[in-house]
Design a protein around this motif. Structure first.
Motif, PDB file in Angstrom:
ATOM      1  N   LYS A 236       0.831  -1.210   0.000  1.00 54.51           N
ATOM      2  CA  LYS A 236       0.000   0.000   0.000  1.00 54.51           C
ATOM      3  C   LYS A 236       0.865   1.259   0.000  1.00 54.51           C
ATOM      4  O   LYS A 236       0.544   2.243  -0.681  1.00 54.51           O
ATOM      5  N   GLU A 237       1.955   1.236   0.735  1.00 50.74           N
ATOM      6  CA  GLU A 237       2.864   2.381   0.790  1.00 50.74           C
ATOM      7  C   GLU A 237       3.510   2.633  -0.565  1.00 50.74           C
ATOM      8  O   GLU A 237       3.626   3.779  -1.024  1.00 50.74           O
ATOM      9  N   ILE A 238       3.921   1.549  -1.218  1.00 53.11           N
ATOM     10  CA  ILE A 238       4.528   1.659  -2.540  1.00 53.11           C
ATOM     11  C   ILE A 238       3.535   2.222  -3.551  1.00 53.11           C
ATOM     12  O   ILE A 238       3.851   3.061  -4.390  1.00 53.11           O
ATOM     13  N   TYR A 239       2.260   1.782  -3.434  1.00 51.65           N
ATOM     14  CA  TYR A 239       1.224   2.241  -4.337  1.00 51.65           C
ATOM     15  C   TYR A 239       0.974   3.733  -4.141  1.00 51.65           C
ATOM     16  O   TYR A 239       0.813   4.489  -5.117  1.00 51.65           O
ATOM     17  N   LYS A 240       0.934   4.175  -2.893  1.00 51.79           N
ATOM     18  CA  LYS A 240       0.723   5.603  -2.602  1.00 51.79           C
ATOM     19  C   LYS A 240       1.834   6.459  -3.184  1.00 51.79           C
ATOM     20  O   LYS A 240       1.606   7.523  -3.747  1.00 51.79           O
ATOM     21  N   GLN A 241       3.060   5.974  -3.036  1.00 48.82           N
ATOM     22  CA  GLN A 241       4.218   6.738  -3.514  1.00 48.82           C
ATOM     23  C   GLN A 241       4.247   6.835  -5.038  1.00 48.82           C
ATOM     24  O   GLN A 241       4.818   7.751  -5.610  1.00 48.82           O
ATOM     25  N   SER A 242       3.648   5.842  -5.693  1.00 47.04           N
ATOM     26  CA  SER A 242       3.676   5.818  -7.163  1.00 47.04           C
ATOM     27  C   SER A 242       2.628   6.736  -7.783  1.00 47.04           C
ATOM     28  O   SER A 242       2.680   7.020  -8.977  1.00 47.04           O
ATOM     29  N   LYS A 243       1.660   7.170  -6.979  1.00 41.90           N
ATOM     30  CA  LYS A 243       0.583   8.023  -7.514  1.00 41.90           C
ATOM     31  C   LYS A 243       1.026   9.481  -7.651  1.00 41.90           C
ATOM     32  O   LYS A 243       1.881   9.946  -6.940  1.00 41.90           O
TER      33      LYS A 243
END
Length: 243
Positions: A236-243
């Protein structure tokens, strides 16, 4: 560490091998265990399947004449086999007395293949993506490994007073021939022909690559993975950072 369950561990470096080429034995061991667990949810009309990792057969590498030998070395080899089988069964509380298909993953000479005890046909089936070369007998190619496993597994089932032991008496070795066998594959056939199909069939190569991704995700998200909450949070953290 990305996976820990039933004393099986997989780190980031293990999952990286899922990208292409040879796959980490840690991944194969975990996948065998997950396959056995998933099979518990099979429909009632489907045959029961059990999957053992390559660790089991490795205990037999130095075995000679297990059927008759009573030497200390032979007893030690058989005891190691029993411990390996017991461990893999007990770790997931699995009963194999009603199994129809029992698969053993085999790793020899940096090559994976399968041996399957098919109790529906009374055959120990050797399943290999590499065909037996001309002028070479299958028995010589596999260095009597099927016979070793047949004797050892029969002794194990007899020791455990497992009903399958009686069915082992009629079990014969069968070397399977499949149309997709080829000599060019240098990669374990569990994940198939990545290098070959990169040049022959780009669609199939893409399909096989997507299968590896699917298997990796299945392992990571398995309920057996005690690190699942950690992995989910990190994802989830990786996904947030990619947005």
């Amino acid at each position: 560490m990305l996976y820990f369950g039933n004393n099986l561990v997989a780190k980031q470096k293990d999952f990286r091998t899922m990208a292409s080429g040879y796959i980490s034995t840690n991944i194969v061991q975990i996948w065998c265990q997950i396959m056995s667990v998933l099979d518990m949810r099979r429909s009632i009309d489907q045959p029961k399947r059990v999957f053992f990792s390559e660790v089991v057969f490795m205990t037999l590498e130095k075995a000679t004449n297990l059927q008759k030998s009573k030497s200390v070395a032979s007893r030690a080899i058989f005891n190691n086999l029993c411990r390996a089988l017991d461990h893999q069964l007990e770790s997931i509380s699995l009963d194999i007395s009603d199994a129809s298909l029992v698969f053993f993953s085999i790793l020899r000479h940096q090559h994976f293949y399968l041996m399957c005890f098919n109790f529906m046909t009374s055959r120990l089936q050797v399943i290999d993506n590499r065909p037996t070369p001309e002028r070479i007998k299958a028995k010589n190619k596999y260095e009597e490994c099927p016979e070793k496993l047949l004797v050892a597994f029969t002794k194990y089932l007899t020791l455990k007073k497992n009903p399958l032991a009686k069915k082992m008496k009629s079990m014969k070795v069968e070397y399977m021939k499949m149309p997709w066998q080829n000599e060019e594959n240098a990669v374990d056939f569990h994940e198939a022909y990545a290098d070959l199909y990169r040049h022959v069939n780009s669609r199939l190569y893409t399909f096989l690559t997507s299968l590896r991704a699917k298997y990796a995700a299945t392992i990571l998200m398995s309920p057996m993975n005690t690190l699942l909450p950690k992995v989910t949070k990190a994802t989830k953290e990786i996904y947030k950072q990619s947005k």
